[in-house]
Design an enzyme around this catalytic site. Structure first.
Site, PDB file in Angstrom:
ATOM      1  N   HIS A 207       0.862  -1.168   0.000  1.00  0.00           N
ATOM      2  CA  HIS A 207       0.000   0.000   0.000  1.00  0.00           C
ATOM      3  C   HIS A 207       0.906   1.226   0.000  1.00  0.00           C
ATOM      4  CE1 HIS A 207      -3.608   2.384   1.390  1.00  0.00           C
ATOM      5  NE2 HIS A 207      -2.603   3.209   1.614  1.00  0.00           N
ATOM      6  N   LYS A 236      -4.541  -0.110   8.681  1.00  0.00           N
ATOM      7  CA  LYS A 236      -3.106   0.138   8.789  1.00  0.00           C
ATOM      8  C   LYS A 236      -2.682   0.113  10.259  1.00  0.00           C
ATOM      9  CE  LYS A 236      -3.797   3.248   4.916  1.00  0.00           C
ATOM     10  NZ  LYS A 236      -4.170   4.647   4.580  1.00  0.00           N
ATOM     11  N   GLU A 274      -4.278   7.014  -2.693  1.00  0.00           N
ATOM     12  CA  GLU A 274      -3.789   5.695  -2.306  1.00  0.00           C
ATOM     13  C   GLU A 274      -3.654   4.790  -3.530  1.00  0.00           C
ATOM     14  OE1 GLU A 274      -5.281   5.376   2.267  1.00  0.00           O
ATOM     15  OE2 GLU A 274      -6.465   4.284   0.779  1.00  0.00           O
ATOM     16  N   ARG A 291      -8.993  14.375   3.025  1.00  0.00           N
ATOM     17  CA  ARG A 291      -8.907  14.798   4.438  1.00  0.00           C
ATOM     18  C   ARG A 291      -7.486  14.549   4.929  1.00  0.00           C
ATOM     19  NH1 ARG A 291      -8.250   9.760   6.535  1.00  0.00           N
ATOM     20  NH2 ARG A 291      -9.401   8.079   5.531  1.00  0.00           N
TER      21      ARG A 291
END
Lengths: 444, 142, 142, 444
Positions: A207, A236, A274, A291
């Site tokens: 990721h 995460k 992401e 955000r």
């Protein structure tokens, strides 16, 4: 400049925002539920308003109560933190209608990126690399056809999902047939949207995500990447910056691509794009989070910036202020999320913190919303502290995190510190052989 | 963590036999800790506690019931500055009767009585902000 | 986690003998901790405490005095490996008599008795390191 | 590489050394007095040895006990921290004789710089700017003659003094006549050396000092300066880096001068050259401290280095390892020394810490040797924590320190936090109008 900012959140991120406000000379208003009367954000803000009972739907998610709190305290802006109302375009709109500046992107941007099907299409149109995928499946038979056309294994995803929620890995047709209706109902219940679609499954992906900042003056900055591959059930738990999996060339290519894309959409405020990286090093777009993110401190440490202060500056209409025009990461940073949970069963472990001694010293940063003697409530996110370290190299940062975990003592509640210690001690982590399957493969 | 219950039982036995209050064993990342706090001392008979004597503060409140604010907002005792207050101290009230307004987001939320009783005290000044859960009125149920 | 119960029992014995409330041993990542809180205050009139009956543990210790190490160093029971030990359990000792050596910085520091009594116990093995304040001998004053 | 380091100290500096050792994979031995059995350095080291009773002369200053502790634990090196035995050449010699590497300069260097008269002469011979001063006064009449020749007001100093100890400001002859004998006895009692000499008094000086590192390979690095002008009775309480009083030109000149001087003496390990700066901006040599200093973290933050790790590397015979060849300070750092003392009377305030909540977040570093529930002993230095912040500019750092002081809560003992808050809020501090007379002039 704002005079008073209301923080529509709790815990460490509320503290985080309070700190950047106070450093800027801006007064702060905390809102809190009844059980959070003695919480740190309540204690450290200049003013605190109780907005409802413990249930977050009646307090931290209660838009009228939060707006009323801003009205009676005379706040001129609202920072939503992460989670809760931070990605809710209606909240951002209501703020605007009530004359409160919402510290974040526009409601339109939030809507564009909030729906995963639309955001995929938008990313594609902006020239971002996207994963092979399908349109929304209209019914079970259409879903089977679409999945077959894409080729098993596939990932069944909810349009309204994100952050690892609303995802199922499907190995074969019969599995799809048995879960499709349930997944649909689940998506409707969770996101108020029962649209489902497919994407190709990437085996053992990393990721990797890019931090961006945009302002009203047309500036877009891509502030490097974070590697957040160490996850448990798509949550995460350890993040680092930079990612050792990116070559300088790939980093530079991605930076230009993302910068151009974000300029095209006119993105304003902080956001994160992401990506998943396959074992060949190819990046594909996953989602955009409009955000501030939990793991933003690793970027702050290597870049020497204050992302929340920039969010505030941007919301005030000022241009982004960076220490240098083309920032490059300096050293390596790692963050461990310390949760109040059993390190083996992952059952939440709320309760009274009897001892609270966090690590200190060179290159150690602690962001926490708790303190010794306080009772962690059972109603919210289990994150009690973020332990973040910064060293000249990844090896230094790893050694620093090990010693920091060793000297951190939290008593009265169970935490996942033992799990973090095991991960940091694992040779695969040390060598950087990480993927989102790390915990399943190594069970450290 | 794998629990070895037999081992734990042995430790408990040891705790009992040795009349200890605590045993803690830590090996690498494993830790076992047993603790049995001694029973608290008995109330001495010389100073017998009187259960019939409640604390002063709560005595004062006997019979009082509070109407609290269900919203954050601004407290108003009347519909408009020109109108009379909905209630005054000493008024008898009945369920459903409007006691005040809490304004939030330009909406005037009427707060109604849920019980029958008498307004014993008005705890917030007209026009002042109130938080969720703030006490607005004290009602005495005769 | 493997528990060594015998070791624990020995520690408990030590706790009793020495009339301690707590023992904590830490070696590398292992830690053992034993604790015995003093019995809570008795309810005065209901159960009259018998002042003639001391606690079991302290009864055992009556008359025990410890010789502690005045230095950090290595404990030796004799002047050289070929010599006899300075003292053995059961020996009567007199003030000024050498009990052992604590070696620090290549200096052999003779530790002398300050009181008259009998060696009841030797608490450190020959050749082992001792810290300041560690108990070396238990002396019984007859 | 060392296998095991014994730390001959306590409190925050012992922790500081333990941390750099652990990050390097070096095991640690703490030594402690009886009252420090539950102290943090005792708890966080790999091994802990009790070396004596509470009185520091019989424990932390007890050379045979410390050497014996190193022997029984098999340590191969000793770090002395600051204070206690850190500037004692006999201790360094004893370590060497016992086969223990002393992490610091050679005993010869310590002797050269330890005697203030000799160190003045040495500095002069090395071309460092020194203050007008006299030889040692042989008796009262000689003293009167020497002081007159220099011109009142003068500072009467003890050869064996340093760090603000053994100093008297003398305004006129009769004052000198009345204090000379007492000052001599005082110096004999305090330093075992009754030599006294005079230096010109500098009015309202700044205290500016330069951090240096030297290694066995002939490398000398001058790592910028610190401004430690905020003092109370010659004890530093707030330090910052860089000093705003230095022009780039002066900084560069001083760096070359010091570098050349230190190369000439072949200095090895960390050290600090202290200077006074008069109101015209002239620097004159004050003293050289051949050890790590309390305020070293402000240099670490702006330079991005770990000075204690470098001390260890140097003692291992390795060359200094800096992130870049010509390091320049990045941003601005400020340190506040938080002492267990009454903020108004300065009376020590030992006792049990009932609440201990230090500031956190971006750019905040905490170095502390205490924890909630622990009892600060009355026997030692009152320093309980160093609160250190780093921001892009001095104004940012000042704002960050204000908010950090505001969120720090230490209960059960009194601390000088209220004094720090008043200093940080004072316009003269904000404007950088500081000198060692700050507290007397502004009584904030």
């Amino acid at each position: 400049m704002f005079k008073k900012v209301l923080i529509a959140n709790r815990g460490e991120i509320a503290l985080r925002v309070i700190r950047s406000c106070h450093e800027r000379g801006v007064r702060t208003v905390a809102v809190h539920s009844e059980i959070d009367t003695e919480a740190l954000h309540t204690r450290l803000a200049d003013e605190a308003i109780c907005i409802g009972p413990d249930d977050p739907r009646r307090s931290y998610l209660n838009i009228p109560a939060i707006i009323a709190a801003a009205e009676i305290t005379g706040a001129d802006a609202v920072h939503p933190g992460y989670g809760f109302l931070s990605e809710n375009p209606e909240f951002a709109e209501t703020c605007a209608q009530c004359g409160l500046k919402f510290i974040g992107p526009t409601p339109e941007q939030m809507r564009h990126w909030g729906d995963k099907v639309k955001s995929r299409a938008l990313a594609k149109s902006l020239g971002l690399p996207i994963l092979q995928g399908t349109e929304v499946a209209t019914n079970l038979e259409d879903a089977v056809d679409k999945a077959k056309a894409l080729g098993f294994p596939v990932v069944l995803k909810a349009s309204g999902g994100g952050g690892g929620r609303g995802m199922h890995v499907i190995q074969a047709e019969d599995q799809l047939r048995s879960v499709f209706q349930a997944a649909r109902s689940e998506a409707r219940a969770a996101f108020g949207n029962d649209e489902l679609y497919f994407e190709t499954l990437i085996e053992r992906p990393r990721h990797v995500e890019f931090q961006i900042l945009g302002d009203d003056h047309g500036n877009i900055h891509v502030l490097g990447e974070r590697d957040c591959s160490i996850q448990r059930r798509h949550q995460k738990i350890i993040e680092e910056a930079p990612s050792i999996a990116l070559s300088d060339e790939l980093r530079s290519d991605m930076t230009s691509t993302i910068r151009r894309a974000m300029k095209e959409t006119g993105y304003v405020s902080a956001g994160t794009l992401e990506f998943l990286m396959d074992e060949q090093g190819n990046l594909t777009f996953l989602e955009m989070n409009p955000r501030i993110q939990v793991e933003h401190p690793v970027t702050e440490l290597v870049m020497g910036i204050d992302l929340v202060a920039e969010q505030i500056r941007i919301a005030e209409g000022l241009p982004i202020e960076l220490p240098a025009p083309n920032l490059a990461p300096r050293g390596h940073a790692i963050e461990c999320r310390i949760n109040a949970e059993d390190p083996d069963t992952f059952a939440p472990s709320p309760g009274k913190i009897t001892e609270f001694h966090m690590a200190g010293g060179t290159g150690v940063r602690v962001d926490s919303g708790v303190y010794g003697g306080w009772r962690v409530p059972p109603n919210y996110d289990p994150l009690v502290a973020k332990l973040i370290v910064h060293g000249p190299t990844r090896a230094h940062a790893t050694a620093k995190m090990r010693r920091s975990l060793a000297e951190t003592i939290i008593g009265g509640i169970r935490t996942n510190i033992p799990l973090h210690r095991r991960i940091l001690a694992h040779p695969a982590f040390e060598e950087g052989r990480i993927s989102t399957c790390f915990l399943d493969e190594f069970s450290p | 963590m794998k629990l070895n219950l037999d081992q734990l039982r042995e430790l408990i036995q040891l705790l009992d036999e040795a009349n200890l209050t605590e045993i803690e064993v830590k090996q690498n990342d494993d830790r076992i800790r047993l603790r049995r706090d001694p029973a608290p001392a008995q109330a001495p008979s010389a100073v017998a506690a009187d259960p019939a004597q409640p604390a002063a503060a709560s005595a004062e409140q006997a019979g009082g019931i509070f109407v609290t604010s269900p919203f954050v907002g601004t407290f108003y005792r009347a519909s408009s500055p020109d109108d009379d207050s909905f209630v005054e101290v000493g008024d008898r009230i009945a369920p459903g009767q409007v006691l005040c307004i809490v304004e939030a987001m330009k909406l005037m939320n009427e707060i109604e009585a849920e019980i029958e009783g008498e307004i014993a005290e008005i705890l917030v000044e007209n026009g002042k902000p109130v938080e969720y859960g703030d006490r607005l009125f004290r009602i005495e149920i005769a």
